[in-house]
Scaffold this motif. Structure first.
Motif, PDB file in Angstrom:
ATOM      1  N   MET A   1       9.773  -6.515  20.662  1.00 12.78           N
ATOM      2  CA  MET A   1      10.523  -7.644  21.154  1.00 12.78           C
ATOM      3  C   MET A   1      11.537  -7.167  22.184  1.00 12.78           C
ATOM      4  O   MET A   1      12.228  -6.177  21.980  1.00 12.78           O
ATOM      5  N   GLY A   2      11.617  -7.842  23.309  1.00 17.73           N
ATOM      6  CA  GLY A   2      12.533  -7.459  24.364  1.00 17.73           C
ATOM      7  C   GLY A   2      13.908  -8.080  24.179  1.00 17.73           C
ATOM      8  O   GLY A   2      14.132  -8.904  23.299  1.00 17.73           O
ATOM      9  N   MET A   3      14.820  -7.646  25.025  1.00 22.44           N
ATOM     10  CA  MET A   3      16.156  -8.236  25.002  1.00 22.44           C
ATOM     11  C   MET A   3      16.691  -8.327  26.413  1.00 22.44           C
ATOM     12  O   MET A   3      16.296  -7.568  27.293  1.00 22.44           O
ATOM     13  N   MET A   4      17.572  -9.298  26.634  1.00 16.49           N
ATOM     14  CA  MET A   4      18.257  -9.447  27.903  1.00 16.49           C
ATOM     15  C   MET A   4      19.755  -9.483  27.619  1.00 16.49           C
ATOM     16  O   MET A   4      20.236 -10.344  26.879  1.00 16.49           O
ATOM     17  N   VAL A   5      20.462  -8.514  28.174  1.00 16.73           N
ATOM     18  CA  VAL A   5      21.910  -8.415  27.988  1.00 16.73           C
ATOM     19  C   VAL A   5      22.561  -8.587  29.354  1.00 16.73           C
ATOM     20  O   VAL A   5      22.148  -7.951  30.326  1.00 16.73           O
ATOM     21  N   VAL A   6      23.564  -9.438  29.418  1.00 16.42           N
ATOM     22  CA  VAL A   6      24.267  -9.726  30.664  1.00 16.42           C
ATOM     23  C   VAL A   6      25.733  -9.352  30.490  1.00 16.42           C
ATOM     24  O   VAL A   6      26.316  -9.579  29.428  1.00 16.42           O
ATOM     25  N   ALA A   7      26.323  -8.773  31.540  1.00 18.15           N
ATOM     26  CA  ALA A   7      27.738  -8.405  31.499  1.00 18.15           C
ATOM     27  C   ALA A   7      28.415  -8.840  32.788  1.00 18.15           C
ATOM     28  O   ALA A   7      27.803  -8.856  33.852  1.00 18.15           O
ATOM     29  N   ARG A   8      29.695  -9.196  32.659  1.00 13.49           N
ATOM     30  CA  ARG A   8      30.500  -9.502  33.843  1.00 13.49           C
ATOM     31  C   ARG A   8      31.843  -8.804  33.702  1.00 13.49           C
ATOM     32  O   ARG A   8      32.462  -8.826  32.629  1.00 13.49           O
ATOM     33  N   ARG A   9      32.265  -8.185  34.789  1.00 12.43           N
ATOM     34  CA  ARG A   9      33.543  -7.464  34.769  1.00 12.43           C
ATOM     35  C   ARG A   9      34.681  -8.479  34.742  1.00 12.43           C
ATOM     36  O   ARG A   9      34.695  -9.419  35.519  1.00 12.43           O
ATOM     37  N   VAL A  10      35.624  -8.270  33.839  1.00 12.72           N
ATOM     38  CA  VAL A  10      36.736  -9.203  33.711  1.00 12.72           C
ATOM     39  C   VAL A  10      38.077  -8.579  34.047  1.00 12.72           C
ATOM     40  O   VAL A  10      39.026  -9.285  34.353  1.00 12.72           O
ATOM     41  N   ASP A  11      38.163  -7.261  33.998  1.00 10.61           N
ATOM     42  CA  ASP A  11      39.428  -6.604  34.265  1.00 10.61           C
ATOM     43  C   ASP A  11      39.159  -5.136  34.589  1.00 10.61           C
ATOM     44  O   ASP A  11      38.237  -4.540  34.044  1.00 10.61           O
ATOM     45  N   ALA A  12      39.964  -4.582  35.477  1.00  9.90           N
ATOM     46  CA  ALA A  12      39.785  -3.177  35.831  1.00  9.90           C
ATOM     47  C   ALA A  12      41.119  -2.527  36.183  1.00  9.90           C
ATOM     48  O   ALA A  12      41.326  -2.079  37.301  1.00  9.90           O
ATOM     49  N   PRO A  13      42.037  -2.453  35.200  1.00  4.92           N
ATOM     50  CA  PRO A  13      43.248  -1.678  35.474  1.00  4.92           C
ATOM     51  C   PRO A  13      42.881  -0.201  35.642  1.00  4.92           C
ATOM     52  O   PRO A  13      41.737   0.186  35.386  1.00  4.92           O
ATOM     53  N   ALA A  14      43.822   0.610  36.030  1.00  8.35           N
ATOM     54  CA  ALA A  14      43.533   2.016  36.352  1.00  8.35           C
ATOM     55  C   ALA A  14      42.944   2.801  35.185  1.00  8.35           C
ATOM     56  O   ALA A  14      42.150   3.709  35.398  1.00  8.35           O
ATOM     57  N   HIS A  15      43.279   2.470  33.957  1.00  6.64           N
ATOM     58  CA  HIS A  15      42.883   3.286  32.805  1.00  6.64           C
ATOM     59  C   HIS A  15      41.631   2.800  32.080  1.00  6.64           C
ATOM     60  O   HIS A  15      41.152   3.477  31.177  1.00  6.64           O
ATOM     61  N   GLU A  16      41.081   1.624  32.440  1.00  5.05           N
ATOM     62  CA  GLU A  16      39.876   1.132  31.783  1.00  5.05           C
ATOM     63  C   GLU A  16      39.217   0.038  32.614  1.00  5.05           C
ATOM     64  O   GLU A  16      39.851  -0.579  33.462  1.00  5.05           O
ATOM     65  N   VAL A  17      37.935  -0.158  32.370  1.00  6.38           N
ATOM     66  CA  VAL A  17      37.183  -1.252  32.990  1.00  6.38           C
ATOM     67  C   VAL A  17      36.630  -2.080  31.840  1.00  6.38           C
ATOM     68  O   VAL A  17      36.019  -1.544  30.915  1.00  6.38           O
ATOM     69  N   ARG A  18      36.857  -3.386  31.901  1.00  4.27           N
ATOM     70  CA  ARG A  18      36.455  -4.261  30.799  1.00  4.27           C
ATOM     71  C   ARG A  18      35.381  -5.235  31.262  1.00  4.27           C
ATOM     72  O   ARG A  18      35.477  -5.814  32.326  1.00  4.27           O
ATOM     73  N   TYR A  19      34.384  -5.396  30.403  1.00  2.00           N
ATOM     74  CA  TYR A  19      33.285  -6.328  30.649  1.00  2.00           C
ATOM     75  C   TYR A  19      33.124  -7.242  29.442  1.00  2.00           C
ATOM     76  O   TYR A  19      33.173  -6.776  28.299  1.00  2.00           O
ATOM     77  N   GLU A  20      32.923  -8.522  29.704  1.00  2.00           N
ATOM     78  CA  GLU A  20      32.432  -9.422  28.677  1.00  2.00           C
ATOM     79  C   GLU A  20      30.922  -9.318  28.754  1.00  2.00           C
ATOM     80  O   GLU A  20      30.353  -9.295  29.855  1.00  2.00           O
ATOM     81  N   PHE A  21      30.254  -9.263  27.607  1.00  2.00           N
ATOM     82  CA  PHE A  21      28.800  -9.146  27.627  1.00  2.00           C
ATOM     83  C   PHE A  21      28.197  -9.812  26.409  1.00  2.00           C
ATOM     84  O   PHE A  21      28.892 -10.127  25.443  1.00  2.00           O
ATOM     85  N   GLY A  22      26.899 -10.032  26.489  1.00  2.00           N
ATOM     86  CA  GLY A  22      26.180 -10.616  25.367  1.00  2.00           C
ATOM     87  C   GLY A  22      24.745 -10.896  25.753  1.00  2.00           C
ATOM     88  O   GLY A  22      24.303 -10.603  26.865  1.00  2.00           O
ATOM     89  N   PHE A  23      24.018 -11.474  24.821  1.00  2.00           N
ATOM     90  CA  PHE A  23      22.621 -11.818  25.069  1.00  2.00           C
ATOM     91  C   PHE A  23      22.549 -13.059  25.948  1.00  2.00           C
ATOM     92  O   PHE A  23      23.285 -14.033  25.723  1.00  2.00           O
ATOM     93  N   GLU A  24      21.688 -12.987  26.954  1.00  2.00           N
ATOM     94  CA  GLU A  24      21.517 -14.056  27.936  1.00  2.00           C
ATOM     95  C   GLU A  24      22.871 -14.366  28.557  1.00  2.00           C
ATOM     96  O   GLU A  24      23.475 -13.486  29.130  1.00  2.00           O
TER      97      GLU A  24
END
Length: 76
Positions: A1-24
């Motif tokens: 069974m396959g999967m599709m995971v999507v992510a979008r960058r929400v924040d990128a301060p100097a010390h970390e990069v944050r993404y919200e992600f999930g299926f579809e």
């Protein structure tokens, strides 16, 4: 069974990069990447196959382009 995971960058301060992600298009989890070490973690503590797959795609894109992408898709 396959999967599709999507992510979008929400924040990128100097010390970390944050993404919200999930299926579809359900952005119900948060991925955090340290831009210095490329170490990744998820806020809910469950670094599962979906988190691993989207992290690999994001880091691969960063290595090629030199910047963290705004959006990323993993499909298998």
């Amino acid at each position: 069974m396959g999967m599709m995971v999507v992510a979008r960058r929400v924040d990128a301060p100097a010390h970390e990069v944050r993404y919200e992600f999930g299926f579809e298009d359900r952005f119900d989890r948060v991925l955090v990447i340290d831009p210095q070490t490329l170490a990744a973690s998820v806020e809910d503590g469950d670094f599962n196959d979906a988190a691993s797959a989207i992290t690999a795609k994001i880091v691969s894109s960063w290595r090629k382009a030199g910047d963290f992408p705004q959006r990323m898709l993993y499909a298998s």
